[in-house]
Write an enzyme that holds these catalytic residues in place. Structure first.
Site, PDB file in Angstrom:
ATOM      1  N   ASP A 107       0.853  -1.192   0.000  1.00 54.89           N
ATOM      2  CA  ASP A 107       0.000   0.000   0.000  1.00 54.89           C
ATOM      3  C   ASP A 107       0.887   1.238   0.000  1.00 54.89           C
ATOM      4  O   ASP A 107       2.033   1.182   0.440  1.00 54.89           O
ATOM      5  CB  ASP A 107      -0.867   0.042   1.274  1.00 54.89           C
ATOM      6  N   MET A 108       0.336   2.355  -0.438  1.00 58.76           N
ATOM      7  CA  MET A 108       1.092   3.617  -0.371  1.00 58.76           C
ATOM      8  C   MET A 108       0.443   4.515   0.683  1.00 58.76           C
ATOM      9  O   MET A 108      -0.772   4.696   0.684  1.00 58.76           O
ATOM     10  CB  MET A 108       1.084   4.312  -1.734  1.00 58.76           C
ATOM     11  N   ARG A 158      -0.568  -0.620  -8.806  1.00 60.02           N
ATOM     12  CA  ARG A 158      -1.975  -0.340  -8.486  1.00 60.02           C
ATOM     13  C   ARG A 158      -2.200   1.170  -8.613  1.00 60.02           C
ATOM     14  O   ARG A 158      -1.539   1.958  -7.944  1.00 60.02           O
ATOM     15  CB  ARG A 158      -2.268  -0.781  -7.056  1.00 60.02           C
ATOM     16  N   GLY A 162      -5.651   8.300  -4.542  1.00 58.37           N
ATOM     17  CA  GLY A 162      -4.917   8.757  -3.355  1.00 58.37           C
ATOM     18  C   GLY A 162      -5.876   9.061  -2.226  1.00 58.37           C
ATOM     19  O   GLY A 162      -6.868   9.775  -2.417  1.00 58.37           O
ATOM     20  N   ALA A 163      -5.587   8.518  -1.057  1.00 58.93           N
ATOM     21  CA  ALA A 163      -6.527   8.603   0.064  1.00 58.93           C
ATOM     22  C   ALA A 163      -6.111   9.615   1.129  1.00 58.93           C
ATOM     23  O   ALA A 163      -6.838   9.823   2.086  1.00 58.93           O
ATOM     24  CB  ALA A 163      -6.660   7.219   0.706  1.00 58.93           C
ATOM     25  N   HIS A 202     -13.518   2.855  -7.370  1.00 60.75           N
ATOM     26  CA  HIS A 202     -14.947   2.502  -7.418  1.00 60.75           C
ATOM     27  C   HIS A 202     -15.675   3.349  -8.438  1.00 60.75           C
ATOM     28  O   HIS A 202     -16.882   3.225  -8.601  1.00 60.75           O
ATOM     29  CB  HIS A 202     -15.576   2.707  -6.037  1.00 60.75           C
ATOM     30  N   ARG A 259     -12.937   5.603   8.807  1.00 59.53           N
ATOM     31  CA  ARG A 259     -12.602   6.259   7.527  1.00 59.53           C
ATOM     32  C   ARG A 259     -13.610   5.917   6.440  1.00 59.53           C
ATOM     33  O   ARG A 259     -14.039   6.774   5.684  1.00 59.53           O
ATOM     34  CB  ARG A 259     -11.206   5.805   7.060  1.00 59.53           C
ATOM     35  N   ARG A 260     -13.993   4.636   6.368  1.00 60.29           N
ATOM     36  CA  ARG A 260     -14.960   4.204   5.343  1.00 60.29           C
ATOM     37  C   ARG A 260     -16.307   4.890   5.551  1.00 60.29           C
ATOM     38  O   ARG A 260     -16.957   5.314   4.608  1.00 60.29           O
ATOM     39  CB  ARG A 260     -15.184   2.688   5.384  1.00 60.29           C
TER      40      ARG A 260
HETATM   41  P1  FAD Z   1     -14.073   8.620  -5.723  1.00 58.26           P
HETATM   42  O1  FAD Z   1     -13.288   9.619  -6.493  1.00 58.26           O
HETATM   43  O2  FAD Z   1     -14.071   8.726  -4.236  1.00 58.26           O
HETATM   44  O3  FAD Z   1     -15.563   8.634  -6.227  1.00 58.26           O
HETATM   45  C1  FAD Z   1     -15.869   8.636  -7.618  1.00 58.26           C
HETATM   46  C2  FAD Z   1     -17.149   7.877  -7.865  1.00 58.26           C
HETATM   47  O4  FAD Z   1     -16.965   6.476  -7.526  1.00 58.26           O
HETATM   48  C3  FAD Z   1     -18.323   8.325  -7.021  1.00 58.26           C
HETATM   49  O5  FAD Z   1     -18.957   9.460  -7.579  1.00 58.26           O
HETATM   50  C4  FAD Z   1     -19.208   7.066  -7.061  1.00 58.26           C
HETATM   51  O6  FAD Z   1     -19.853   6.951  -8.294  1.00 58.26           O
HETATM   52  C5  FAD Z   1     -18.178   5.952  -6.964  1.00 58.26           C
HETATM   53  N1  FAD Z   1     -17.930   5.599  -5.550  1.00 58.26           N
HETATM   54  C6  FAD Z   1     -16.841   5.926  -4.818  1.00 58.26           C
HETATM   55  N2  FAD Z   1     -16.953   5.446  -3.560  1.00 58.26           N
HETATM   56  C7  FAD Z   1     -18.155   4.837  -3.477  1.00 58.26           C
HETATM   57  C8  FAD Z   1     -18.859   4.185  -2.441  1.00 58.26           C
HETATM   58  N3  FAD Z   1     -18.343   4.071  -1.202  1.00 58.26           N
HETATM   59  N4  FAD Z   1     -20.061   3.672  -2.727  1.00 58.26           N
HETATM   60  C9  FAD Z   1     -20.597   3.786  -3.956  1.00 58.26           C
HETATM   61  N5  FAD Z   1     -19.981   4.417  -4.983  1.00 58.26           N
HETATM   62  C10 FAD Z   1     -18.781   4.934  -4.755  1.00 58.26           C
HETATM   63  N6  FAD Z   1      -5.240   4.901  -1.413  1.00 58.26           N
HETATM   64  C11 FAD Z   1      -3.985   5.166  -1.029  1.00 58.26           C
HETATM   65  O7  FAD Z   1      -3.627   6.331  -0.813  1.00 58.26           O
HETATM   66  N7  FAD Z   1      -3.082   4.145  -0.857  1.00 58.26           N
HETATM   67  C12 FAD Z   1      -3.401   2.838  -1.093  1.00 58.26           C
HETATM   68  O8  FAD Z   1      -2.557   1.955  -0.944  1.00 58.26           O
HETATM   69  C13 FAD Z   1      -4.723   2.551  -1.538  1.00 58.26           C
HETATM   70  N8  FAD Z   1      -5.095   1.296  -1.826  1.00 58.26           N
HETATM   71  C14 FAD Z   1      -6.351   1.056  -2.313  1.00 58.26           C
HETATM   72  C15 FAD Z   1      -6.697  -0.241  -2.684  1.00 58.26           C
HETATM   73  C16 FAD Z   1      -7.940  -0.486  -3.240  1.00 58.26           C
HETATM   74  C17 FAD Z   1      -8.303  -1.866  -3.651  1.00 58.26           C
HETATM   75  C18 FAD Z   1      -8.863   0.607  -3.431  1.00 58.26           C
HETATM   76  C19 FAD Z   1     -10.206   0.371  -4.060  1.00 58.26           C
HETATM   77  C20 FAD Z   1      -8.520   1.872  -3.052  1.00 58.26           C
HETATM   78  C21 FAD Z   1      -7.286   2.125  -2.469  1.00 58.26           C
HETATM   79  N9  FAD Z   1      -6.926   3.406  -2.062  1.00 58.26           N
HETATM   80  C22 FAD Z   1      -5.641   3.635  -1.670  1.00 58.26           C
HETATM   81  C23 FAD Z   1      -7.952   4.483  -1.948  1.00 58.26           C
HETATM   82  C24 FAD Z   1      -8.000   5.400  -3.149  1.00 58.26           C
HETATM   83  O9  FAD Z   1      -6.825   6.180  -3.206  1.00 58.26           O
HETATM   84  C25 FAD Z   1      -9.220   6.345  -3.089  1.00 58.26           C
HETATM   85  O10 FAD Z   1      -9.111   7.174  -1.965  1.00 58.26           O
HETATM   86  C26 FAD Z   1     -10.548   5.638  -2.999  1.00 58.26           C
HETATM   87  O11 FAD Z   1     -10.585   4.488  -3.788  1.00 58.26           O
HETATM   88  C27 FAD Z   1     -11.661   6.618  -3.463  1.00 58.26           C
HETATM   89  O12 FAD Z   1     -11.498   6.944  -4.820  1.00 58.26           O
HETATM   90  P2  FAD Z   1     -12.355   6.265  -5.990  1.00 58.26           P
HETATM   91  O13 FAD Z   1     -11.542   6.308  -7.242  1.00 58.26           O
HETATM   92  O14 FAD Z   1     -12.780   4.897  -5.569  1.00 58.26           O
HETATM   93  O15 FAD Z   1     -13.669   7.114  -6.148  1.00 58.26           O
END
Ligand code: FAD
Length: 278
Positions: A107-108, A158, A162-163, A202, A259-260
């Site tokens: 993970d980052m 991956r 970015g979170a 997502h 966080r979720r």
């Molecule tokens: P967002 O930009 O948050 O949302 C865009 C659209 O996606 C929304 O408008 C909606 O249509 C859909 N969506 C998003 N969330 C939901 C929800 N909860 N329910 C329904 N629809 C939704 N980040 C890191 O910094 N380091 C990591 O190592 C890391 N690992 C990850 C591993 C995995 C498998 C995943 C899925 C994410 C990881 N992340 C990590 C988190 C990532 O950086 C994002 O913060 C997070 O995925 C939210 O961005 P998004 O692209 O999913 O969608």
């Protein structure tokens, strides 16, 4: 005991419960990325205990013949204590993964850890000729350059948005710009990468974008989503594409669950309904 409300996002506290959940998602053609929750340890014993738990988890996954890999956090493996501690513990996990043919993701975390994480990844990926992957974050200004550098490394990458809340000096803070970067990074990767691309989002628009790139370039890729988020979409996508579900477990589940819940108002509503029983 983990309360039922947290169970949507966290498999449970023990590895046995997590592996049972892996079995269930595997039955629906979704593979699992198992993560033992934990981060920012300031003592070596705790980091070593988690590293040992990961090595055992790799054995359990391999012995059970499950379609699963593991994902570790640098600060869980002692990065806050020193890069040498992190490298040492990570390499033990990657070695066990190589012996048992179980893939290891890194993970980052926030931008202060990016160099140490990418350097450790690159060294291990070269040493093992793959078997390991790292996450990159589209919100960081540096990531285009990192993604160019990683094209020559024999491991998977991956792609996420970015979170972490990062300062504007190092990160794009406008969501539309992050989306633009994410699209551009994927376009580059589908053109240049041949060791594996993971689209961890997502966002239906980003997934459609990736599918379009796949149809143009034919580069193999996988989709990754979190447990408890758009699960129906995960099972539907798995009918046509390779889908992996990130599946956390462990006793340190509270901050991950929080966080979720906080990242989307739908999740807050869901949590309140569960607490109020309606
Ligand atoms: P967002 O930009 O948050 O949302 C865009 C659209 O996606 C929304 O408008 C909606 O249509 C859909 N969506 C998003 N969330 C939901 C929800 N909860 N329910 C329904 N629809 C939704 N980040 C890191 O910094 N380091 C990591 O190592 C890391 N690992 C990850 C591993 C995995 C498998 C995943 C899925 C994410 C990881 N992340 C990590 C988190 C990532 O950086 C994002 O913060 C997070 O995925 C939210 O961005 P998004 O692209 O999913 O969608």
């Amino acid at each position: 005991m983990i309360p039922p409300i947290a169970n949507r996002f966290v498999a449970g506290e023990s590895p046995a419960v997590a592996l049972e959940r892996v079995r269930r998602v595997n039955d629906r053609d979704v593979k699992a990325i198992v993560n033992l929750l934990g981060e920012h340890y300031d003592d070596r014993e705790t980091a070593e205990a988690d590293a040992a738990a990961y090595r055992q988890l790799i054995d359990d996954v391999a012995d059970a013949g499950l379609e699963a890999c593991v994902s570790v956090k640098p600060s869980q493996l002692g990065l806050d204590l020193g890069e040498d501690v992190f490298r040492d513990l990570l390499s033990g996990i990657v070695e066990r993964g190589a012996e048992r043919d179980v893939f290891v993701w890194i993970d980052m975390e926030d931008h202060t850890t990016t160099d140490a994480t990418l350097d450790a990844y690159e060294a291990l990926a070269r040493e093992h000729g793959g078997g390991v992957g790292v996450c990159v974050q589209a919100n960081l200004r540096r990531t285009r350059e990192d993604v160019e550098r990683l094209a020559a490394v024999p491991g998977k990458v991956r792609f996420t948005k970015g979170a972490y809340d990062e300062p504007a000096e190092v990160a794009y803070t406008d969501k539309a710009v992050v989306d633009r970067e994410y699209r551009a990074l994927l376009a580059y990767a589908f053109e240049r990468y041949d060791d594996g691309i993971a689209v961890a989002s997502h966002d239906p628009e980003m997934i459609d974008h990736a599918i379009g790139l796949y149809e143009t370039h034919g580069t193999p890729f996988e989709i990754q989503m979190l447990m408890g988020v758009r699960e129906d979409a995960q099972y539907e996508l798995a009918e046509e594409y390779e889908v992996w579900q990130y599946l956390p477990y462990g006793s340190r589940w509270k901050s991950y669950f929080y966080r979720r819940v906080m990242e989307r108002k739908e999740n807050v509503r869901f949590a309140l309904r569960a607490v109020l029983g309606r």
